[in-house]
Design a protein around this motif. Structure first.
Motif, PDB file in Angstrom:
ATOM      1  N   LEU A  90       3.530 -10.105   8.637  1.00 43.17           N
ATOM      2  CA  LEU A  90       1.848  -9.778   7.752  1.00 43.17           C
ATOM      3  C   LEU A  90       1.130 -10.480   9.794  1.00 43.17           C
ATOM      4  O   LEU A  90       0.444  -9.511   9.598  1.00 43.17           O
ATOM      5  CB  LEU A  90       1.348 -10.991   7.139  1.00 43.17           C
ATOM      6  N   MET A  91       2.092 -11.694  10.560  1.00 43.77           N
ATOM      7  CA  MET A  91       1.545 -11.679  11.921  1.00 43.77           C
ATOM      8  C   MET A  91       1.447 -10.321  12.177  1.00 43.77           C
ATOM      9  O   MET A  91       0.858 -10.043  13.454  1.00 43.77           O
ATOM     10  CB  MET A  91       1.862 -13.239  12.026  1.00 43.77           C
ATOM     11  N   ILE A  92       2.513  -9.148  12.805  1.00 43.56           N
ATOM     12  CA  ILE A  92       1.788  -7.698  13.142  1.00 43.56           C
ATOM     13  C   ILE A  92       1.078  -7.118  12.671  1.00 43.56           C
ATOM     14  O   ILE A  92       0.877  -7.482  13.570  1.00 43.56           O
ATOM     15  CB  ILE A  92       4.116  -7.287  13.226  1.00 43.56           C
ATOM     16  N   PHE A  93       1.319  -7.588  11.412  1.00 45.66           N
ATOM     17  CA  PHE A  93       0.130  -6.847  11.031  1.00 45.66           C
ATOM     18  C   PHE A  93      -1.447  -7.005  11.333  1.00 45.66           C
ATOM     19  O   PHE A  93      -2.123  -6.008  11.495  1.00 45.66           O
ATOM     20  CB  PHE A  93       0.169  -6.262   9.391  1.00 45.66           C
ATOM     21  N   ARG A  94      -1.358  -7.879  11.246  1.00 42.82           N
ATOM     22  CA  ARG A  94      -2.834  -8.586  11.804  1.00 42.82           C
ATOM     23  C   ARG A  94      -2.696  -8.132  13.272  1.00 42.82           C
ATOM     24  O   ARG A  94      -4.307  -8.921  13.553  1.00 42.82           O
ATOM     25  CB  ARG A  94      -2.988 -10.066  11.678  1.00 42.82           C
ATOM     26  N   ARG A  95      -1.911  -8.345  14.049  1.00 43.64           N
ATOM     27  CA  ARG A  95      -2.013  -8.451  15.600  1.00 43.64           C
ATOM     28  C   ARG A  95      -2.379  -7.112  16.047  1.00 43.64           C
ATOM     29  O   ARG A  95      -3.319  -6.770  16.611  1.00 43.64           O
ATOM     30  CB  ARG A  95      -1.106  -9.401  16.207  1.00 43.64           C
ATOM     31  N   LEU A  96      -1.817  -5.698  15.167  1.00 39.66           N
ATOM     32  CA  LEU A  96      -2.135  -4.740  15.590  1.00 39.66           C
ATOM     33  C   LEU A  96      -3.570  -4.083  14.858  1.00 39.66           C
ATOM     34  O   LEU A  96      -4.097  -3.222  15.441  1.00 39.66           O
ATOM     35  CB  LEU A  96      -1.080  -3.505  14.614  1.00 39.66           C
ATOM     36  N   SER A  97      -4.249  -5.111  13.930  1.00 38.00           N
ATOM     37  CA  SER A  97      -4.704  -4.627  13.096  1.00 38.00           C
ATOM     38  C   SER A  97      -6.053  -4.977  14.557  1.00 38.00           C
ATOM     39  O   SER A  97      -7.318  -4.573  14.417  1.00 38.00           O
ATOM     40  CB  SER A  97      -5.012  -5.196  12.103  1.00 38.00           C
ATOM     41  N   GLU A 125       0.525  -1.282   0.201  1.00 40.55           N
ATOM     42  CA  GLU A 125      -0.215   0.199   0.097  1.00 40.55           C
ATOM     43  C   GLU A 125       1.340   1.090  -0.132  1.00 40.55           C
ATOM     44  O   GLU A 125       1.363   1.540   0.647  1.00 40.55           O
ATOM     45  CB  GLU A 125      -1.121   0.230   1.445  1.00 40.55           C
ATOM     46  N   LYS A 126       0.395   2.254  -0.953  1.00 39.45           N
ATOM     47  CA  LYS A 126       1.416   3.254  -0.719  1.00 39.45           C
ATOM     48  C   LYS A 126       1.284   4.557   0.160  1.00 39.45           C
ATOM     49  O   LYS A 126       1.878   5.309   0.316  1.00 39.45           O
ATOM     50  CB  LYS A 126       1.390   4.206  -2.182  1.00 39.45           C
ATOM     51  N   HIS A 127      -0.052   3.793   0.705  1.00 36.61           N
ATOM     52  CA  HIS A 127      -0.752   4.914   1.933  1.00 36.61           C
ATOM     53  C   HIS A 127      -0.485   4.550   3.904  1.00 36.61           C
ATOM     54  O   HIS A 127      -0.703   5.291   4.285  1.00 36.61           O
ATOM     55  CB  HIS A 127      -2.087   5.487   2.053  1.00 36.61           C
ATOM     56  N   LEU A 128       0.921   3.579   3.166  1.00 39.01           N
ATOM     57  CA  LEU A 128       0.932   2.541   4.529  1.00 39.01           C
ATOM     58  C   LEU A 128       1.335   4.011   5.737  1.00 39.01           C
ATOM     59  O   LEU A 128       2.712   4.755   4.902  1.00 39.01           O
ATOM     60  CB  LEU A 128       1.742   1.390   4.188  1.00 39.01           C
ATOM     61  N   PRO A 129       1.797   3.781   7.122  1.00 37.60           N
ATOM     62  CA  PRO A 129       2.719   4.899   7.761  1.00 37.60           C
ATOM     63  C   PRO A 129       3.487   4.446   7.500  1.00 37.60           C
ATOM     64  O   PRO A 129       3.832   3.265   7.407  1.00 37.60           O
ATOM     65  CB  PRO A 129       1.812   4.916   8.629  1.00 37.60           C
ATOM     66  N   GLU A 130       4.435   5.663   7.780  1.00 38.87           N
ATOM     67  CA  GLU A 130       5.688   5.184   7.009  1.00 38.87           C
ATOM     68  C   GLU A 130       6.576   4.408   8.364  1.00 38.87           C
ATOM     69  O   GLU A 130       7.231   3.812   7.854  1.00 38.87           O
ATOM     70  CB  GLU A 130       6.472   7.065   7.696  1.00 38.87           C
ATOM     71  N   GLU A 131       6.390   4.408  10.109  1.00 36.23           N
ATOM     72  CA  GLU A 131       6.224   4.173  10.604  1.00 36.23           C
ATOM     73  C   GLU A 131       6.513   2.463  10.366  1.00 36.23           C
ATOM     74  O   GLU A 131       7.088   1.610  11.544  1.00 36.23           O
ATOM     75  CB  GLU A 131       6.428   3.849  12.226  1.00 36.23           C
ATOM     76  N   PHE A 132       5.833   1.995   9.303  1.00 36.57           N
ATOM     77  CA  PHE A 132       5.822   0.438   9.260  1.00 36.57           C
ATOM     78  C   PHE A 132       6.236  -0.016   8.208  1.00 36.57           C
ATOM     79  O   PHE A 132       6.386  -1.348   8.256  1.00 36.57           O
ATOM     80  CB  PHE A 132       3.891   0.075   9.461  1.00 36.57           C
ATOM     81  N   ARG A 133       7.000   0.890   7.584  1.00 36.56           N
ATOM     82  CA  ARG A 133       7.909   0.085   6.534  1.00 36.56           C
ATOM     83  C   ARG A 133       9.006  -0.764   6.947  1.00 36.56           C
ATOM     84  O   ARG A 133       9.414  -1.390   6.508  1.00 36.56           O
ATOM     85  CB  ARG A 133       9.038   2.059   5.803  1.00 36.56           C
ATOM     86  N   ARG A 134       9.634  -0.219   7.972  1.00 37.58           N
ATOM     87  CA  ARG A 134      10.669  -0.478   9.497  1.00 37.58           C
ATOM     88  C   ARG A 134      10.071  -2.584   8.727  1.00 37.58           C
ATOM     89  O   ARG A 134      10.594  -3.341   8.939  1.00 37.58           O
ATOM     90  CB  ARG A 134      11.363  -0.465  10.296  1.00 37.58           C
ATOM     91  N   VAL A 135       8.929  -2.824   9.367  1.00 38.23           N
ATOM     92  CA  VAL A 135       8.352  -4.119   9.988  1.00 38.23           C
ATOM     93  C   VAL A 135       8.304  -4.775   8.560  1.00 38.23           C
ATOM     94  O   VAL A 135       8.507  -5.795   8.780  1.00 38.23           O
ATOM     95  CB  VAL A 135       6.488  -4.082  10.392  1.00 38.23           C
ATOM     96  N   CYS A 136       8.197  -4.464   7.141  1.00 35.59           N
ATOM     97  CA  CYS A 136       7.475  -4.726   6.355  1.00 35.59           C
ATOM     98  C   CYS A 136       9.112  -5.567   5.701  1.00 35.59           C
ATOM     99  O   CYS A 136       8.669  -6.318   5.098  1.00 35.59           O
ATOM    100  CB  CYS A 136       7.682  -3.948   5.191  1.00 35.59           C
TER     101      CYS A 136
END
Length: 85
Positions: A58-65, A41-52
């Motif tokens: 994917l598991m981190i993003f699911r838990r945060l969601s 996603e181009k609109h992903l907040p910058e602080e999540f780029r390091r998680v990528c």
């Protein structure tokens, strides 16, 4: 918060919007959720780029969601929230 990673609540809400928005596409045209990553996603907040860059992104993003679901985090009903106690 997920493990040693901490993110602003507003950014986590934005992440949830991105992830939820991807589900509302016509299922025949949609990429399976297993292969979907918010990192695309181009609109992903910058602080999540390091998680990528992590294998478990994917598991981190699911838990945060899940932590942002129904604003449970704001009323301290989710163990993933920090600063509630």
């Amino acid at each position: 918060q997920d493990g040693d990673l901490k993110f602003p609540l507003e950014s986590v809400k934005k992440l949830k919007e991105l992830m939820d928005g991807n589900r509302h596409i016509n299922p025949r045209m949609m990429v399976p959720m297993v292969s979907y990553s918010p990192c695309q996603e181009k609109h992903l907040p910058e602080e999540f780029r390091r998680v990528c860059k992590r294998e478990d992104a994917l598991m981190i993003f699911r838990r945060l969601s899940l932590a942002a679901e129904d604003d449970l985090c704001e009323i301290c009903a989710n163990a993933a929230c920090a600063g509630c106690f």
